[in-house]
Design a protein around this motif. Structure first.
Motif, mmCIF file in Angstrom:
data_model
loop_
_atom_site.group_PDB
_atom_site.id
_atom_site.type_symbol
_atom_site.label_atom_id
_atom_site.label_comp_id
_atom_site.label_asym_id
_atom_site.label_seq_id
_atom_site.Cartn_x
_atom_site.Cartn_y
_atom_site.Cartn_z
ATOM 1 N N VAL A 3 0.865 -1.176 0.000
ATOM 2 C CA VAL A 3 0.000 0.000 0.000
ATOM 3 C C VAL A 3 0.904 1.229 0.000
ATOM 4 O O VAL A 3 1.738 1.388 0.891
ATOM 5 C CB VAL A 3 -0.911 0.043 1.249
ATOM 6 N N ILE A 4 0.742 2.052 -1.032
ATOM 7 C CA ILE A 4 1.567 3.261 -1.145
ATOM 8 C C ILE A 4 0.713 4.453 -0.735
ATOM 9 O O ILE A 4 -0.354 4.687 -1.310
ATOM 10 C CB ILE A 4 2.036 3.461 -2.603
ATOM 11 N N GLY A 5 1.180 5.211 0.257
ATOM 12 C CA GLY A 5 0.468 6.429 0.672
ATOM 13 C C GLY A 5 1.265 7.666 0.277
ATOM 14 O O GLY A 5 2.479 7.713 0.462
ATOM 15 N N LEU A 39 -7.084 2.691 -6.580
ATOM 16 C CA LEU A 39 -6.560 4.000 -6.192
ATOM 17 C C LEU A 39 -7.562 4.610 -5.214
ATOM 18 O O LEU A 39 -8.763 4.606 -5.485
ATOM 19 C CB LEU A 39 -6.462 4.919 -7.420
ATOM 20 N N CYS A 40 -7.068 5.105 -4.093
ATOM 21 C CA CYS A 40 -7.956 5.720 -3.102
ATOM 22 C C CYS A 40 -7.602 7.185 -2.929
ATOM 23 O O CYS A 40 -6.431 7.544 -2.813
ATOM 24 C CB CYS A 40 -7.843 5.025 -1.751
ATOM 25 N N ALA A 59 -3.817 6.797 -1.879
ATOM 26 C CA ALA A 59 -3.240 5.478 -1.659
ATOM 27 C C ALA A 59 -3.336 4.681 -2.943
ATOM 28 O O ALA A 59 -4.343 4.752 -3.656
ATOM 29 C CB ALA A 59 -3.972 4.750 -0.536
ATOM 30 N N VAL A 60 -2.280 3.935 -3.227
ATOM 31 C CA VAL A 60 -2.250 3.022 -4.365
ATOM 32 C C VAL A 60 -2.085 1.612 -3.805
ATOM 33 O O VAL A 60 -1.127 1.342 -3.082
ATOM 34 C CB VAL A 60 -1.077 3.347 -5.317
ATOM 35 N N ALA A 253 -8.643 8.333 -14.606
ATOM 36 C CA ALA A 253 -8.475 7.317 -13.568
ATOM 37 C C ALA A 253 -9.679 7.346 -12.637
ATOM 38 O O ALA A 253 -10.297 8.392 -12.440
ATOM 39 C CB ALA A 253 -7.202 7.584 -12.765
ATOM 40 N N THR A 254 -10.021 6.165 -12.091
ATOM 41 C CA THR A 254 -11.129 6.067 -11.140
ATOM 42 C C THR A 254 -10.568 5.865 -9.736
ATOM 43 O O THR A 254 -9.726 4.993 -9.522
ATOM 44 C CB THR A 254 -12.050 4.881 -11.500
#
Ligand code: ZN
Length: 434
Positions: A3-5, A39-40, A59-60, A253-254
């Motif tokens: 998880v990338i923030g 994607l968040c 976040a990815v 992108a969604t």
């Protein structure tokens, strides 16, 4: 998995934007190393003032290992986000594993980030304890390095912390066009918005005739379409992009988001509200609405149990919402929602629980029909001509322009995180703005 923030890469001057960075990073992860699951886009406490506009973290969720994700994310951040705006202080946090498995202390950090102001020092302790990779940067002149790690950690914990998720489909401009006026076909926007309403909301403000989905600020976003269903927001975005009168879209992108969820609000009581936090409070109107300089409308709300009071304000940019505020009367029982600062709640929505439908008026003479005169202190009223008398004022029904239920600011004044009434789940009838 990892998880990338990411956070705080927005810049007013350069027109950079964290969602764009996350989109670029996702494309690169998919092109080189693996897949991207989601994607968040996480909206943080809207009351924290030093943050960039909108206060968002990203976040990815990816299949790539944490080590490789960290390396690629550093590379993207350094190529795009480090610049001269002294306001920016980008941060990166990478957690290994599944986003559902982050520890409770990280989830709690995410939840608190919507209603509190975290310190960087305590955030770094949490990151170190969790064993996450992290890095911070600072633009020249910025005093704090990597303050964005506060939001980045909140983005890492968000998936496990929150339950209500909505979607935003973001269409980006060709980068070289950033800074020039946006060209978007408004007819296509209104038609597409109607075709998916109310699953897709806050695309336009029909009454004001404005396209809310098109931002005013500089940056790479051409428009963002919000709603409760991924297919529906993508459909609307594609309809707009397909028009010849819309400039060419570089990429789309969604995002899964906490926008439109009211997750910044907590139940509170007048008299014990913190500063810079969002609340839902009950009270009775105790001072009538008053329009002050600039067109802002204020009134006072009191907790009947304690007598504690708080001011409520509908600011001028909330436009027609102020008509509902001006229609309030002393004695109306309400639930109000908004951010509390300096003894004032900035209204986002409110519910009418009970209306004060009566007023006390001077009685009329039953013989001549004229208004009676006071007969002296505590002496009641009388008509001198007819020698009739009444013991006191009488009660009269008042016609009200409000009904029971929820009222809200129009789409053009909506905060990102505030829940539109049309999404449903409210505890009384709703009067949605569209
Ligand atoms: Zn009379």
């Amino acid at each position: 998995m990892a998880v990338i923030g990411l956070d705080d890469t927005d810049s007013r001057r350069e027109g950079m934007c964290t969602t764009y960075l996350a989109t670029r990073l996702a494309e690169r992860l998919e092109a080189t190393a693996g897949s991207v699951k989601r994607l968040c886009l996480i909206r943080l406490n809207p009351a924290v003032e030093h943050k960039t506009r909108g206060n968002a973290a990203l976040a990815v969720h990816t299949s790539v290992s944490a080590a490789e994700a960290f390396r690629l994310a550093c590379d993207e951040l350094e190529s795009l986000a480090i610049e001269t705006d002294a306001q920016t202080s980008p941060g990166l946090v990478v957690a290994p594993g599944d986003p559902d498995d982050v520890p409770e202390v990280v989830c709690e950090h995410s939840r608190r980030a919507l209603r509190h102001k975290h310190r960087l020092s305590e955030t770094l302790e949490r990151i170190e304890t969790a064993g996450y990779r992290h890095r911070g940067w600072a633009a020249e002149g910025c005093e704090i390095t990597g303050r964005g790690r506060i939001g980045a950690l909140a983005a890492v914990g968000a998936w496990a912390a929150f339950e209500d998720w909505t979607y935003e489909r973001i269409a980006y401009r060709r980068f070289e066009r950033c800074g020039t006026p946006r060209r978007v076909d408004l007819e296509a926007v209104f038609a597409a918005a109607d075709s998916e309403y109310p699953t897709v909301w806050d695309t336009v403000d029909r009454e004001a005739g404005s396209a809310v989905c098109v931002p005013n600020a500089p940056g790479p976003i051409l428009y963002g379409i919000r709603g409760d269903d991924a297919t529906a927001v993508e459909h609307v975005a594609n309809e707009i992009a397909a028009s010849d009168d819309t400039e060419s879209v570089e990429t789309q992108a969604t995002f899964l988001t906490n926008q439109g969820t009211d997750s910044h609000l907590a139940n509170g009581s007048i008299g014990s509200l913190r500063a810079a936090a969002g609340y839902r409070v009950d009270g009775v109107v105790s001072m009538p609405p008053e329009t002050r300089a600039g067109g802002h409308v204020f009134y006072e709300l009191t907790a009947p149990e304690t007598g504690a009071t708080v001011d409520c304000v509908a600011f001028e940019p909330t436009k027609r919402f102020r008509q509902h505020i001006r229609a309030l009367r002393v004695g109306d029982r309400l639930t109000v929602c908004g951010e509390h600062t300096d003894g004032t709640i900035k209204l986002e929505k409110f519910a009418v629980r009970e209306l004060n439908r009566t007023e006390q008026v001077t009685p009329e003479c039953p013989d001549c029909g004229r208004r009676m005169k006071s007969a002296g202190r505590n002496q009641g009223y009388r008509c001198r001509d007819c020698d009739t008398a009444a013991p006191g004022k009488r009660e009269r029904l008042v016609v009200r322009d409000l009904e029971r239920g929820w009222y809200e600011v129009p789409p053009l004044a909506r905060r990102h995180i505030a829940k539109p009434l049309v999404r449903g789940g409210f505890d009384a009838p709703v009067h949605p703005e569209r």
